[in-house]
Structure formats: C-alpha cells, structure tokens
Design a protein around this motif. Structure first.
Motif, PDB file in Angstrom:
ATOM      1  N   ILE A 158       0.861  -1.184   0.000  1.00  0.00           N
ATOM      2  CA  ILE A 158       0.000   0.000   0.000  1.00  0.00           C
ATOM      3  C   ILE A 158       0.897   1.234   0.000  1.00  0.00           C
ATOM      4  O   ILE A 158       1.701   1.421   0.911  1.00  0.00           O
ATOM      5  CB  ILE A 158      -0.930   0.019   1.222  1.00  0.00           C
ATOM      6  N   ALA A 188       2.187   5.053   0.388  1.00  0.00           N
ATOM      7  CA  ALA A 188       1.955   6.074   1.408  1.00  0.00           C
ATOM      8  C   ALA A 188       1.451   7.362   0.775  1.00  0.00           C
ATOM      9  O   ALA A 188       1.925   7.786  -0.273  1.00  0.00           O
ATOM     10  CB  ALA A 188       3.244   6.346   2.177  1.00  0.00           C
ATOM     11  N   ASP A 189       0.478   7.976   1.408  1.00  0.00           N
ATOM     12  CA  ASP A 189      -0.055   9.262   0.963  1.00  0.00           C
ATOM     13  C   ASP A 189      -0.869   9.861   2.100  1.00  0.00           C
ATOM     14  O   ASP A 189      -1.012   9.255   3.168  1.00  0.00           O
ATOM     15  CB  ASP A 189      -0.916   9.089  -0.288  1.00  0.00           C
ATOM     16  N   THR A 241      -6.479  -0.665   3.501  1.00  0.00           N
ATOM     17  CA  THR A 241      -6.324   0.576   2.735  1.00  0.00           C
ATOM     18  C   THR A 241      -7.339   1.617   3.178  1.00  0.00           C
ATOM     19  O   THR A 241      -7.007   2.796   3.364  1.00  0.00           O
ATOM     20  CB  THR A 241      -6.487   0.298   1.228  1.00  0.00           C
ATOM     21  N   GLN A 271      -6.294   3.121   6.439  1.00  0.00           N
ATOM     22  CA  GLN A 271      -5.206   4.090   6.290  1.00  0.00           C
ATOM     23  C   GLN A 271      -5.710   5.407   5.706  1.00  0.00           C
ATOM     24  O   GLN A 271      -5.262   6.485   6.096  1.00  0.00           O
ATOM     25  CB  GLN A 271      -4.102   3.514   5.418  1.00  0.00           C
ATOM     26  N   THR A 276      -2.363   6.118  -2.038  1.00  0.00           N
ATOM     27  CA  THR A 276      -2.742   4.980  -1.205  1.00  0.00           C
ATOM     28  C   THR A 276      -3.899   4.211  -1.837  1.00  0.00           C
ATOM     29  O   THR A 276      -3.856   2.989  -1.966  1.00  0.00           O
ATOM     30  CB  THR A 276      -3.138   5.461   0.202  1.00  0.00           C
TER      31      THR A 276
END
Length: 327
Positions: free
Chosen positions: A12, A14-15, A79, A82, A178
């Motif tokens: 996944i 990162a953002d 996801t 996050q 993401t």
C-alpha cells in the motif's frame, strides 16, 4: 484449513488521508460486486461443489481464487483504514489546518462531518466497515451458488468483469496514491480471475467470447496498472495450497483468454509485503492497552513462562505424597 501469513498481498503506497476516497473504496469492499462478495461466493461454491475425481481441478480453482479473495478483503480493508487515519491529531502536512488539534476551537473529529461516510467515525473508529459506498450493509443474498458448474462459472466471469469495471471508475475518482495502489492491483487480479473462469468455460466447450464479451476498460492506460501488467500479474493464478495438492493448473494454462500474448501459469502464493498496526486514536476512544493492562499482561506472561519452564519439577513434587503413601 486455512493458514494466515502476516503479510499483505500487495504493498500500500503512502499518501495523505482521504476520507472521500475511503468511502468510494467501500463499494469495492462491501458492494454487490465487491471483494466480500467474491470471497463468499467462490468459497461457498467450492464447499458445495459436487462431482467425481475428474471435476477436482474446477473445485481447486474455485478454492484458490476464493482464498485469494480473503487476502483482497484484508488489503482493501487495511487501505480504507489508512485513508481514514486523518483526524486533527494526524501528523501529516504541517500546512494542513486539520493537523492542529483543536485549532480555533475546532472539534477533534470535525473532519467526519465534511466529506466522508460518518459511520467510519461513529461506528468504525476510523476503520473499514462491511458496507457499500452508500452505507448499506453487505448482504449474503449477493452470493450466487446454483450448484451447476457452467452457470456458476459464467456468473463468476460476469462478477469479475463487473468488479473490474467498477474499480476502474473508482480509480478515476481519486488521485490518492494509497487508494490507487490498491485499486490498480485489484484491477489486474480481477483480470487474472476473468482469465481463470474463461479458461475453465473453454474446457467445458462454452464459447464465452460470443456469449459474454468482456468490457474493454483499457485499464492499461493507468500507470499503476500498466506496471503490474508488464510483470504478467494478470496471467498468474495462486493456488494457496500448502500441501501442493491443487489441480487448478490443469485448467489455468495455455494462451491467455485476454489475447495479450501471455501464457497462463499457477504459483503457490505471492511473496507478500509487511503489515503494520494502526496507531491509537484517543479522540475516537479507541486505545490499545493502557499501562495497567500492560503490566497485568506482562506479569501473567512471566508467570506462565515460569510454570512452563519447570513442568518436571511440578510433576515430581505432586508425585511425592503419593509415593510416600504407597510406601
């Protein structure tokens, strides 16, 4: 039996958090054509499968894809979690006012009222839910299991095709890295499963291409998808067979029904990517273990380890009175 490896099936990216993208992804998780649906449909079809020994490759194919769908549920749910991890106490962009707890008298969870599914905050403590993008609960009535192999395979091919179509639409709704990393992976794996069911139908003499033309989504235009297609991920099917007894490879072989010049092949399982535990969210009253509980757990563990290290001593000690009595 199922074995769980503590790895995600895909990495996944990162953002920044994006509650709106999280809600769109809920359709891909708990919608009528989402990952919870495919997981349950294929597993029920494999559990209820009827036939002789010659039919085993079809059962194994359903079992393998259904098992993979469990990992897809885990991936898309993680996801979503996050993407929701963005309360005012989130330490991200310093220029973003939501990163200032209580700035200007703002409520800690004001972000829940802006652009999202409020149930992600009211019910899920900033985590995924078993619902669609409109908040409707996932329903077992989605599952199709006719007991007829040809009908089930045709329905599964349609299900994967529709799921891929919807994920292409979700991809176009957000540029969040993401979200897109997961969406792109699922688009490609949906194609792999389309290939699986198409190949199985061909082996049964079904001319599925005339009966059910697969929609041309042109998903390779998406850079994240193109990268995975170049790796041939659309032409690999995992068996997840720990004992290597799966016969799905008898079906998933030969030229790809996608007509992309690739050859189909099976593997036991992918390598996977590391998993992490989400941080506590005190404003959600969703903590892990407080210091008192941690101390209690540690003390209990130490006592249990002490007892486990000296089982012979405990046994001999309990045997002494009996021995003395006999004497």
């Amino acid at each position: 039996m199922y074995l769980h490896t503590q790895l995600l099936i895909n990495e996944i990216a990162a953002d920044e958090p994006d509650p709106a993208a999280a809600n769109a992804l809920q359709e891909g998780l708990g919608g009528q054509f989402g990952e919870m649906r495919t997981m349950m449909q294929y597993l029920f079809q494999s559990m209820n499968f009827r036939g002789d020994a010659a039919s085993k490759p079809y059962k194994d194919l359903l079992q393998g894809i259904g098992t993979e769908e469990i990992s897809h549920v885990e991936l898309i749910g993680t996801t979503i979690s996050q993407l929701l991890d963005g309360s005012p106490r989130y330490q991200g962009k310093k220029s973003d006012p939501v990163d200032q707890p209580g700035a200007g008298g703002a409520a800690p969870l004001k972000i829940a009222l802006d652009t999202s599914n409020i149930h992600h905050y009211l019910v899920g403590a900033q985590g995924a839910l078993p619902v669609d993008a409109a908040g409707n609960p996932w329903s077992g009535s989605y599952v199709y299991n006719s007991g007829n192999l040809v009908l089930d395979l045709l329905y599964n091919l349609m299900l994967e095709s529709t799921g891929r179509l919807q994920k292409c639409r979700i991809y176009e709704m957000t540029d969040n890295k993401t979200a897109r990393s997961t969406i792109a992976y699922l688009i490609v794996r949906d194609q792999a499963h389309e290939n699986a069911y198409a190949k199985a139908l061909e082996s049964l003499g079904v001319n599925w291409g005339k009966l059910l033309p697969i929609p041309k989504t042109n998903a390779e235009q998406f850079p994240e998808v193109k990268k995975l297609l170049d790796l041939g991920l659309q032409s690999i099917q995992y068996t997840f067979s720990a004992d290597n007894l799966s016969e799905a490879g008898k079906l998933y072989r030969g030229a790809s029904p996608s007509n992309d010049g690739t050859e189909l092949s099976t593997q036991q399982m992918p390598d996977g990517f590391p998993m992490t535990i989400s941080p506590e969210r005190k404003e959600e009253f969703a903590p892990g273990l407080d210091p008192e509980l941690m101390a209690l757990i540690q003390a209990t563990a130490e006592q249990e380890m002490k007892e486990a290290d000296s089982p012979k001593e405990a046994t001999s000690a309990s045997a002494k009175p009996a021995a003395a009595k006999k004497k």
